[in-house]
Motif scaffolding. Structure first.
Motif, PDB file in Angstrom:
ATOM      1  N   GLN A   8      71.780 127.048  -3.989  1.00  0.00           N
ATOM      2  CA  GLN A   8      71.253 128.396  -3.790  1.00  0.00           C
ATOM      3  C   GLN A   8      71.538 128.888  -2.365  1.00  0.00           C
ATOM      4  OE1 GLN A   8      67.078 128.707  -4.612  1.00  0.00           O
ATOM      5  NE2 GLN A   8      67.052 130.913  -4.365  1.00  0.00           N
ATOM      6  N   GLU A   9      71.390 128.033  -1.388  1.00  0.00           N
ATOM      7  CA  GLU A   9      71.633 128.425  -0.004  1.00  0.00           C
ATOM      8  C   GLU A   9      73.111 128.750   0.217  1.00  0.00           C
ATOM      9  OE1 GLU A   9      70.948 129.361   4.005  1.00  0.00           O
ATOM     10  OE2 GLU A   9      69.647 129.318   2.247  1.00  0.00           O
ATOM     11  N   TYR A  10      73.994 127.967  -0.369  1.00  0.00           N
ATOM     12  CA  TYR A  10      75.432 128.213  -0.260  1.00  0.00           C
ATOM     13  C   TYR A  10      75.793 129.560  -0.883  1.00  0.00           C
ATOM     14  CZ  TYR A  10      80.390 126.823  -0.105  1.00  0.00           C
ATOM     15  OH  TYR A  10      81.734 126.737   0.167  1.00  0.00           O
ATOM     16  N   GLU A  11      75.241 129.824  -2.045  1.00  0.00           N
ATOM     17  CA  GLU A  11      75.486 131.112  -2.711  1.00  0.00           C
ATOM     18  C   GLU A  11      74.971 132.274  -1.864  1.00  0.00           C
ATOM     19  OE1 GLU A  11      73.831 130.784  -6.650  1.00  0.00           O
ATOM     20  OE2 GLU A  11      75.287 129.237  -7.205  1.00  0.00           O
ATOM     21  N   ARG A  12      73.816 132.068  -1.219  1.00  0.00           N
ATOM     22  CA  ARG A  12      73.267 133.101  -0.341  1.00  0.00           C
ATOM     23  C   ARG A  12      74.208 133.358   0.826  1.00  0.00           C
ATOM     24  NH1 ARG A  12      71.023 134.040   4.217  1.00  0.00           N
ATOM     25  NH2 ARG A  12      71.052 131.901   4.928  1.00  0.00           N
ATOM     26  N   LEU A  13      74.746 132.304   1.411  1.00  0.00           N
ATOM     27  CA  LEU A  13      75.676 132.462   2.531  1.00  0.00           C
ATOM     28  C   LEU A  13      76.936 133.208   2.094  1.00  0.00           C
ATOM     29  CD1 LEU A  13      75.291 128.921   4.096  1.00  0.00           C
ATOM     30  CD2 LEU A  13      74.670 131.077   5.204  1.00  0.00           C
ATOM     31  N   CYS A  14      77.449 132.870   0.925  1.00  0.00           N
ATOM     32  CA  CYS A  14      78.649 133.559   0.424  1.00  0.00           C
ATOM     33  C   CYS A  14      78.356 135.035   0.155  1.00  0.00           C
ATOM     34  CB  CYS A  14      79.142 132.896  -0.869  1.00  0.00           C
ATOM     35  SG  CYS A  14      79.934 131.308  -0.593  1.00  0.00           S
ATOM     36  N   LYS A  15      77.204 135.299  -0.397  1.00  0.00           N
ATOM     37  CA  LYS A  15      76.842 136.669  -0.741  1.00  0.00           C
ATOM     38  C   LYS A  15      76.645 137.530   0.512  1.00  0.00           C
ATOM     39  CE  LYS A  15      73.405 139.239  -3.372  1.00  0.00           C
ATOM     40  NZ  LYS A  15      72.174 139.123  -4.167  1.00  0.00           N
ATOM     41  N   HIS A  16      76.077 136.942   1.553  1.00  0.00           N
ATOM     42  CA  HIS A  16      75.758 137.707   2.755  1.00  0.00           C
ATOM     43  C   HIS A  16      76.860 137.693   3.799  1.00  0.00           C
ATOM     44  CE1 HIS A  16      72.029 138.574   1.050  1.00  0.00           C
ATOM     45  NE2 HIS A  16      71.332 137.565   1.472  1.00  0.00           N
ATOM     46  N   TYR A  17      77.970 137.019   3.492  1.00  0.00           N
ATOM     47  CA  TYR A  17      79.081 136.993   4.438  1.00  0.00           C
ATOM     48  C   TYR A  17      79.654 138.401   4.577  1.00  0.00           C
ATOM     49  CZ  TYR A  17      83.673 136.283   6.432  1.00  0.00           C
ATOM     50  OH  TYR A  17      84.780 136.376   7.231  1.00  0.00           O
ATOM     51  N   ILE A  18      79.841 138.825   5.787  1.00  0.00           N
ATOM     52  CA  ILE A  18      80.438 140.131   6.050  1.00  0.00           C
ATOM     53  C   ILE A  18      81.785 139.867   6.718  1.00  0.00           C
ATOM     54  CG2 ILE A  18      80.258 142.276   7.337  1.00  0.00           C
ATOM     55  CD1 ILE A  18      77.179 141.910   7.153  1.00  0.00           C
ATOM     56  N   SER A  19      82.830 140.365   6.104  1.00  0.00           N
ATOM     57  CA  SER A  19      84.171 140.195   6.641  1.00  0.00           C
ATOM     58  C   SER A  19      84.253 140.864   8.011  1.00  0.00           C
ATOM     59  CB  SER A  19      85.186 140.810   5.692  1.00  0.00           C
ATOM     60  OG  SER A  19      86.472 140.645   6.216  1.00  0.00           O
ATOM     61  N   PRO A  20      84.796 140.157   8.993  1.00  0.00           N
ATOM     62  CA  PRO A  20      84.897 140.760  10.329  1.00  0.00           C
ATOM     63  C   PRO A  20      85.862 141.945  10.308  1.00  0.00           C
ATOM     64  CG  PRO A  20      86.018 138.638  10.280  1.00  0.00           C
ATOM     65  CD  PRO A  20      85.351 138.818   8.945  1.00  0.00           C
ATOM     66  N   SER A  21      85.524 142.973  11.063  1.00  0.00           N
ATOM     67  CA  SER A  21      86.438 144.118  11.170  1.00  0.00           C
ATOM     68  C   SER A  21      87.102 144.050  12.546  1.00  0.00           C
ATOM     69  CB  SER A  21      85.671 145.415  11.004  1.00  0.00           C
ATOM     70  OG  SER A  21      84.641 145.503  11.945  1.00  0.00           O
ATOM     71  N   TYR A  22      88.371 144.242  12.551  1.00  0.00           N
ATOM     72  CA  TYR A  22      89.136 144.151  13.812  1.00  0.00           C
ATOM     73  C   TYR A  22      89.744 145.483  14.136  1.00  0.00           C
ATOM     74  CZ  TYR A  22      88.601 139.226  12.968  1.00  0.00           C
ATOM     75  OH  TYR A  22      88.067 137.987  12.765  1.00  0.00           O
TER      76      TYR A  22
END
Length: 186
Positions: free
Chosen positions: A172-186
């Motif tokens: 569940q924690e891994y899924e939460r991390l994947c879901k909340h990952y925000i792609s960096p903008s450059y």
């Protein structure tokens, strides 16, 4: 999918490098054993776990400042070459799981995930959540940040599989991390 012969299970389950070498030496010398010897000699250099160190380097690269993206990507690609992530075989999968398991074995110590300069010790659940974050950063996180998921499929799968065996909280924690990952903008 990554099944191995039963004669190799004890070797891949062992965390101590010296004991792993003893188990490897006890195996019949064939093509598979020669491959394992090569991986062993690349992983353990001068009695140090080089692959574990490289996993930690991937985690450190995950957190680096965006200004140095090209050098960070170059460093990550160099590490991935050292770890043979372009290959896809069952021995590498189990070796990667062993790296993850060895890392996770260090996450149970009393000082792990402590705060306030070590004055506040972490609970068992806090240690598990921190371990999950660490594993995510050195696998899925750096792969997403550097757009290297295709290069790291086996590494990510092995680390994930080992993590979800570590604790019931981890999936569940891994899924939460994947879901909340925000792609960096450059």
């Amino acid at each position: 999918m990554y099944e191995i012969d039963a004669k190799f299970r004890e070797y891949f389950n062992e965390l101590d490098p010296a004991k792993r070498l003893e188990l490897l030496d006890a195996l019949t010398d064939d093509e598979d054993t020669q491959l394992l010897r090569r991986l062993y000699s690349e992983r353990y250099i001068k009695e140090k776990d080089h692959w574990l160190w490289r996993a930690i380097c991937l985690q450190m690269l995950y957190g680096q400042w965006r200004l140095f993206k090209s050098s960070r990507n170059k460093e990550a690609m160099g590490i991935l070459r050292e770890l043979h992530t372009e290959d896809d075989n069952c021995f590498l999968y189990h070796e990667y799981r062993n790296v993850a398991r060895r890392y996770l074995s260090t996450c149970k110590c009393s000082g792990y995930a402590s705060s306030l300069m070590g004055l506040k010790t972490a609970s068992d659940d806090e240690k598990i959540i921190k371990a999950c974050l660490d594993i995510w950063q050195m696998s899925e996180g750096i792969a997403r940040q550097e757009n290297l998921r295709d290069n790291m499929k086996l590494w990510i799968k092995a680390f994930y599989d080992e993590l979800v065996n570590y604790s019931s909280i981890c999936r569940q924690e891994y899924e939460r991390l994947c879901k909340h990952y925000i792609s960096p903008s450059y």
